[in-house]
Design an enzyme around this catalytic site. Sequence first.
Site, PDB file in Angstrom:
ATOM      1  N   TRP A 167      23.848 -33.220-139.135  1.00  0.00           N
ATOM      2  CA  TRP A 167      25.671 -33.550-139.726  1.00  0.00           C
ATOM      3  C   TRP A 167      26.124 -32.732-141.448  1.00  0.00           C
ATOM      4  CZ3 TRP A 167      29.979 -34.473-138.672  1.00  0.00           C
ATOM      5  CH2 TRP A 167      30.729 -35.092-139.483  1.00  0.00           C
ATOM      6  N   TYR A 204      30.651 -35.132-150.173  1.00  0.00           N
ATOM      7  CA  TYR A 204      31.232 -35.497-149.136  1.00  0.00           C
ATOM      8  C   TYR A 204      30.776 -37.006-149.237  1.00  0.00           C
ATOM      9  CZ  TYR A 204      31.330 -37.417-144.251  1.00  0.00           C
ATOM     10  OH  TYR A 204      31.951 -37.821-142.833  1.00  0.00           O
ATOM     11  N   GLU A 223      32.402 -35.125-134.273  1.00  0.00           N
ATOM     12  CA  GLU A 223      31.194 -35.911-134.278  1.00  0.00           C
ATOM     13  C   GLU A 223      30.717 -35.793-132.588  1.00  0.00           C
ATOM     14  OE1 GLU A 223      30.413 -38.031-135.930  1.00  0.00           O
ATOM     15  OE2 GLU A 223      31.392 -38.798-138.259  1.00  0.00           O
TER      16      GLU A 223
END
Length: 208
Positions: free
Chosen positions: A55, A25, A47
């Site tokens: 996350w 990522y 989000e």
Amino acid sequence: MDLIVGDDGRARPSWAVSSPMYLEYYDTEWGVPVRDERGLFERLSLEVFQCGLSWSTILNKRERFREVFHDFVPDTVAAFSEADVERLMGDAGIVRNRRKIEATISNAQATIALRDDGGLPLLIWSHLPEVTPAPATMADIQAVSAESVALSKALKKRGFRFVGPTTMYALMQAIGMVDDHPVGSWRRGSSGVFGPDGRALPQDQPAD
């Protein structure tokens, strides 16, 4: 400097090397500019679901999110019914939070409504800061900014939900609107959004 130099000779913050998923990522996606409507709606939606969670939880569930939200095409999500909400609430592959699911549907509807006034990309990117931060360490990275506060207010005014200033700052980091790669990271300055002095370039002008 909390940077770690990998076997490839590239320096990264410690969080980016904490798992193969985070490494991928960080190296390929975090801070890469996203300017299309569908891509921005997906990032905003993820989000929203991340609020209060790690996350890594979202990244682990991302492909399932894409499946059940039909690749986050706003027109498709905007037409979801109460039956779709119940379907999503029964899917263990995503974050089963009714308020966030309903917010994602209403945010899709708000995204469509924005098309008559320039669209979601224009609204979001109009809040690009003139100068990006230059954190020496991850501890120097702020959680909100004047621009994320303004973006939050602008989105809420247009009917978006779960778009607080902290969530919007995380979005800005993810889509390249701030360059929060620490100074010394191999990804620092790679977005093409800011020049060597940290000032925003004209948005159609690549960085040297």
